[in-house]
Design a protein around this motif. Sequence first.
Motif, PDB file in Angstrom:
ATOM      1  N   HIS A 432       0.799  -1.371   0.029  1.00  0.00           N
ATOM      2  CA  HIS A 432       0.086  -0.023  -0.023  1.00  0.00           C
ATOM      3  C   HIS A 432       0.949   1.268   0.199  1.00  0.00           C
ATOM      4  CE1 HIS A 432       0.947  -0.855   4.211  1.00  0.00           C
ATOM      5  NE2 HIS A 432       0.822   0.365   4.165  1.00  0.00           N
ATOM      6  N   ALA A 433       2.138   1.076  -0.108  1.00  0.00           N
ATOM      7  CA  ALA A 433       3.092   2.246   0.147  1.00  0.00           C
ATOM      8  C   ALA A 433       3.077   3.237  -1.082  1.00  0.00           C
ATOM      9  CB  ALA A 433       4.377   1.899   0.397  1.00  0.00           C
ATOM     10  N   ILE A 434       3.361   4.265  -1.265  1.00  0.00           N
ATOM     11  CA  ILE A 434       3.209   5.169  -2.350  1.00  0.00           C
ATOM     12  C   ILE A 434       4.919   5.169  -2.828  1.00  0.00           C
ATOM     13  CG2 ILE A 434       3.209   7.685  -3.156  1.00  0.00           C
ATOM     14  CD1 ILE A 434       1.162   8.184  -1.062  1.00  0.00           C
ATOM     15  N   ASP A 435       4.883   4.749  -3.860  1.00  0.00           N
ATOM     16  CA  ASP A 435       6.164   4.579  -4.710  1.00  0.00           C
ATOM     17  C   ASP A 435       6.864   5.639  -5.754  1.00  0.00           C
ATOM     18  OD1 ASP A 435       4.699   3.698  -6.608  1.00  0.00           O
ATOM     19  OD2 ASP A 435       5.550   1.773  -6.845  1.00  0.00           O
ATOM     20  N   ASP A 436       6.650   7.069  -5.244  1.00  0.00           N
ATOM     21  CA  ASP A 436       6.978   7.768  -6.230  1.00  0.00           C
ATOM     22  C   ASP A 436       8.444   8.167  -6.382  1.00  0.00           C
ATOM     23  OD1 ASP A 436       4.175   8.516  -6.516  1.00  0.00           O
ATOM     24  OD2 ASP A 436       4.197  10.387  -5.244  1.00  0.00           O
ATOM     25  N   LEU A 437       8.954   8.387  -7.627  1.00  0.00           N
ATOM     26  CA  LEU A 437      10.251   8.794  -7.741  1.00  0.00           C
ATOM     27  C   LEU A 437      10.685  10.306  -7.596  1.00  0.00           C
ATOM     28  CD1 LEU A 437      13.166   7.796  -8.276  1.00  0.00           C
ATOM     29  CD2 LEU A 437      12.591   7.815 -10.848  1.00  0.00           C
ATOM     30  N   ARG A 438      11.562  10.681  -6.985  1.00  0.00           N
ATOM     31  CA  ARG A 438      12.107  12.100  -7.036  1.00  0.00           C
ATOM     32  C   ARG A 438      13.378  12.320  -7.713  1.00  0.00           C
ATOM     33  NH1 ARG A 438      10.717  16.550  -4.335  1.00  0.00           N
ATOM     34  NH2 ARG A 438      12.169  18.169  -3.927  1.00  0.00           N
ATOM     35  N   ILE A 439      13.075  13.223  -8.710  1.00  0.00           N
ATOM     36  CA  ILE A 439      14.432  13.278  -9.622  1.00  0.00           C
ATOM     37  C   ILE A 439      14.788  14.819  -9.443  1.00  0.00           C
ATOM     38  CG2 ILE A 439      15.516  13.273 -11.802  1.00  0.00           C
ATOM     39  CD1 ILE A 439      13.869  10.984 -12.494  1.00  0.00           C
ATOM     40  N   GLY A 440      15.672  15.364  -8.676  1.00  0.00           N
ATOM     41  CA  GLY A 440      15.899  16.880  -8.558  1.00  0.00           C
ATOM     42  C   GLY A 440      14.789  17.445  -7.983  1.00  0.00           C
ATOM     43  N   GLN A 442      11.866  17.499  -9.148  1.00  0.00           N
ATOM     44  CA  GLN A 442      10.508  17.005  -9.666  1.00  0.00           C
ATOM     45  C   GLN A 442      10.187  15.493  -8.980  1.00  0.00           C
ATOM     46  OE1 GLN A 442      11.686  17.559 -13.954  1.00  0.00           O
ATOM     47  NE2 GLN A 442       9.366  18.093 -14.080  1.00  0.00           N
ATOM     48  N   THR A 443       8.923  15.233  -8.789  1.00  0.00           N
ATOM     49  CA  THR A 443       8.333  13.964  -8.316  1.00  0.00           C
ATOM     50  C   THR A 443       7.532  13.425  -9.303  1.00  0.00           C
ATOM     51  OG1 THR A 443       8.240  14.718  -5.930  1.00  0.00           O
ATOM     52  CG2 THR A 443       7.239  12.805  -6.407  1.00  0.00           C
ATOM     53  N   PHE A 444       7.809  12.288  -9.595  1.00  0.00           N
ATOM     54  CA  PHE A 444       7.038  11.276 -10.897  1.00  0.00           C
ATOM     55  C   PHE A 444       6.187  10.053 -10.353  1.00  0.00           C
ATOM     56  CE2 PHE A 444      10.765  13.345 -12.681  1.00  0.00           C
ATOM     57  CZ  PHE A 444      10.209  13.756 -13.948  1.00  0.00           C
TER      58      PHE A 444
END
Length: 541
Positions: A432-440, A442-444
């Motif tokens: 159930h975790a949120i697996d967003d990716l942060r690059i600089g 920006q969050t994707f």
Amino acid sequence: MSDSSIGRPGFVTASKTVIRDIGALQVLIGGLMLVPLLVSLLYREWYNAVAFLSAAGITVLAGAAAYKLCEDAPEPKRYHAMIVAALGWLVTAAFGALPFVIAAYLTPPAVLESFVPAGASYQSSLLHFQNPLHALFESMSGYTTTGLTMSVHEPSVGHGFLWYRSQMQWIGGAGMIVLSLAILRQPHGTAGISLYQSEARSEKLRPSIVGTARAIWKIYVGITALVAVYLAAATFLVNPGYGIENTIFDAVNHAMTGQSTGGFSTLDDSIAGYGSYAMEVIHIPAMITGAISIPVYYGAVSERDLREFARDPQVRVMFGLFVVGVLGLAAFLARWVGVPYDGDPLAYMGRVATSQAFRDGLFQYISAQTTTGWQTSAIGDWNNGAVMVIVLGAMLLGGSAGATVGGIKILRGYIIARGISWEVSRVFLPSHAIDDLRIGQQTFKAAEANDEIRAATTFAFTYLIVLALSLFVLLAVLPSNFTLADAVFEVATAQGTVGLSSGITGPGMPVIAELLFIVQMWMGRLEIIPVLVLINSIFRS
């Protein structure tokens, strides 16, 4: 069934749009040849001036005729824009070679001899350009900001051509199509966006593409001017006996080739021609400024906040690579030159820091990472370990995306590295975790992150495939006195538009190798895809 019937116009269908836009570009390029003409007149280099006047006339007339012939062509779609970029840079390099060829045949031997510095025993390098292939190589190297050269002894070509070589790199650095968007062509909507993106650019600084193109050139001109003032002042302080005229001429030229990360020089033996460690250190900032993304400069200026540089992940990674790479390269070179180790690591590092190994490692690693290509060391004489450090650690990756550099770009390497870390960390997250990716900054979301990682990985893989194929071609024709490390270095420097050389590049190189490097420089500057689109369109037409 034709390509156009399925929504993808073939090469013939797209030809009028392509010819029109390439013609407009040549009008601009021909007009810019009048600047080195003025420099030639200033230095009383009459035959060089005639060469530039003739070449400018031919280029402008050909460009104007092409534009007029296809003036009613539709605005370009993304497909057309890719072809315009690929063919436009190739055609520009061909017309850009004209001044070299004309001057090589037009200039009398006595005048050529007058270009050679007093006491030198070599002939004018203009003679090399009687071979049109050498002239095309020089022009392609200039406009793609590579810096590999057939002008073996640069001072022997005259001030007009020294300026022309620098000008080519300066124009190519920010992009010829971007320049034409800022000055000549003002297409609307997707047409402008397609043309803008065709030169491997994606950042949008202003609401309109034309506004963005103009903003890029304002920043580019401003930074170049500041670098020129800095180089002139620093040179005058460090080397006051060099002369005011020489100082200003070198400073302006090196500001153009430094900011474009092109690396052509006004001196024989590049920056090593000064014979001064202080002068080498002075030129390091001129390379670094060109390797920083133009949007970062725009952000710092518009927000009036220098912290924008520290916030940019590419800047942080680049300076980290400088530290690790310089020390690593210096360590390899120290072993090569025989810096003694007596069991005391601190004392050894002190000896390395004051040795020629550190001097060469400092300048050459930064020159390679920024893809500038100014050279102060005979890289062909280095050991294989040092050569591979500079290839794998610097030239393949290059500097920041959005700058004038070549290579895969730090941003793509950063995205791939963050993607690997992200994929590994996701294994340990609960469902159930949120697996967003942060690059600089920006969050994707997961889907967006996968798209970013896929795009970066695809380009890096394609880049390495082209590099490997180029290596096999070069090895097939390379003289036996060069090593595998030399060959790897030379294909990496050509495709990464770096311009450092292990000694392979020169007027005596095999013709196949020269053609290979021309194609690599062309593909490397445009980030490969437009050239592949052009090839595909030819076979599908």
